[in-house]
Design a protein around this motif. Structure first.
Motif, short mmCIF file in Angstrom:
data_model
loop_
_atom_site.label_atom_id
_atom_site.label_comp_id
_atom_site.label_asym_id
_atom_site.label_seq_id
_atom_site.Cartn_x
_atom_site.Cartn_y
_atom_site.Cartn_z
N ALA A 1 3.10 2.60 -2.27
CA ALA A 1 3.16 3.36 -3.52
C ALA A 1 1.90 4.20 -3.71
O ALA A 1 1.97 5.38 -4.07
N GLU A 2 0.74 3.59 -3.46
CA GLU A 2 -0.52 4.31 -3.63
C GLU A 2 -0.65 5.46 -2.63
O GLU A 2 -1.14 6.54 -2.96
N ALA B 1 7.40 8.58 -6.50
CA ALA B 1 6.20 9.42 -6.38
C ALA B 1 6.51 10.91 -6.45
O ALA B 1 5.59 11.73 -6.46
N VAL C 1 1.27 8.90 -3.53
CA VAL C 1 0.92 9.68 -4.71
C VAL C 1 0.57 11.12 -4.30
O VAL C 1 -0.29 11.35 -3.45
N GLY D 1 0.77 -1.23 0.00
CA GLY D 1 0.00 0.00 0.00
C GLY D 1 0.81 1.28 0.00
O GLY D 1 0.23 2.38 -0.02
N GLU E 1 10.04 4.25 -2.86
CA GLU E 1 8.69 4.59 -3.33
C GLU E 1 8.50 6.11 -3.36
O GLU E 1 7.79 6.63 -4.22
#
Length: 222
Positions: free
Chosen positions: A45-46, A86, A49, A43, A82
Motif C-alpha cells: 500500500a505504501e 492508490a 502511493v 509494504g 491496493e
C-alpha cells in the motif's frame, strides 16, 4: 509519471527500471529486497502511493499448477486491490507467447500464466498483457535444466528466442501484444549453437544435444 515494478530487482525488472529512469520516469521497485511482499501485501500500500502504472514482471520457481496459479493469481489480486485504492490507472503484465495453447496448456507453470492473464483482464484496473517468446539469455539455464548424464535433452519444439533488451525497448513504448524474434528454429539447433559457443565439453564430432521424448520447454523467468 511514476511506475511501480513488481519484481523490480529481477532479470527483467532491473534493466527495465534503468531504462525507465533514463527517460525521466520515477520508478518504485517492488520486491523482497525493497521490503515489499506482493503475495502477503507487506509494504504494498505504501509503495503504490502516487503510482500511475504497475509493471508486473513477477516470476515464481513453482512449476506445478497449484503453486503457479496460486502465486500469479494472488499477485494480480493484491496488486489490483491496493492499486485501485492508490488510484493506479494502468497495469502492464508480462506473459508468454503460446500459453494455454496446444501442449503448453498442460504445463503447470503455463496454467499459472493463463490464470494471471485472466485475472488481469477481469480486474478493475485497465490492463495490457505483453506476451514474449523465450529470452535468448535464458537458453544456458534451459540447457542445464535439461542435461542428463552429459546429454542435453532438447524439447521437440520450435522457438523464436528474443533478446531481453528488445523486450525492454519495445515494451515500455506502449502496447505490444507479442514480442519475439523473426527467426524460427528448433530447440535442438539453437541449443547446439549455444553449447558450441560456450565450449560445452561434449561438443565435437558427436552432438551432445538430442531430442528428449519427454522433454518440455521450460519457463522464461523474470
Amino acid at each position: 509519471m511514476k511506475a511501480f515494478i513488481a519484481g523490480g530487482r529481477g532479470r527483467v525488472g532491473s534493466p527495465l527500471a534503468d531504462n525507465l529512469e533514463a527517460q525521466g520516469i520515477e520508478v518504485v521497485s517492488g520486491g523482497p529486497e525493497d521490503g515489499i511482499d506482493v503475495i502477503s501485501g507487506k509494504g504494498l500500500a505504501e509503495a503504490l502511493v502516487g503510482v500511475d502504472t504497475i509493471v508486473n514482471v513477477l516470476n515464481t520457481p513453482r512449476f506445478d499448477a497449484e503453486g503457479a496459479i496460486s502465486f500469479f493469481e494472488g499477485a494480480i489480486n493484491n496488486l489490483t486491490a491496493e492499486g485501485k485504492r492508490a488510484g493506479v490507472r494502468h497495469h502492464i503484465v508480462l506473459s508468454i507467447v503460446g500459453v494455454g495453447e496446444g501442449a503448453a496448456s498442460e504445463i503447470g507453470y503455463y496454467l499459472g500464466k493463463v490464470a494471471q492473464e485472466k485475472a488481469a483482464r477481469s480486474s478493475s484496473i485497465s490492463a495490457t498483457i505483453i506476451r514474449v517468446t523465450q529470452f535468448q539469455s535464458y537458453i544456458p539455464v534451459l540447457i542445464d535444466q535439461h542435461t542428463v548424464e552429459g546429454k542435453v535433452l532438447a524439447p521437440r519444439t520450435f522457438i523464436q528466442p528474443v533478446d531481453l533488451g528488445e523486450v525492454i525497448r519495445r515494451g515500455h513504448r506502449g502496447p505490444a501484444p507479442r514480442i519475439g524474434s523473426r527467426r524460427r528454429s528448433t530447440s535442438r539447433r539453437r541449443w547446439l549453437c549455444q553449447c558450441r559457443a560456450s565450449g560445452h565439453p561434449r561438443v565435437g564430432s558427436r552432438s551432445p544435444v538430442v531430442h528428449g521424448s519427454d522433454a518440455q520447454a521450460a519457463h522464461p523467468p523474470s
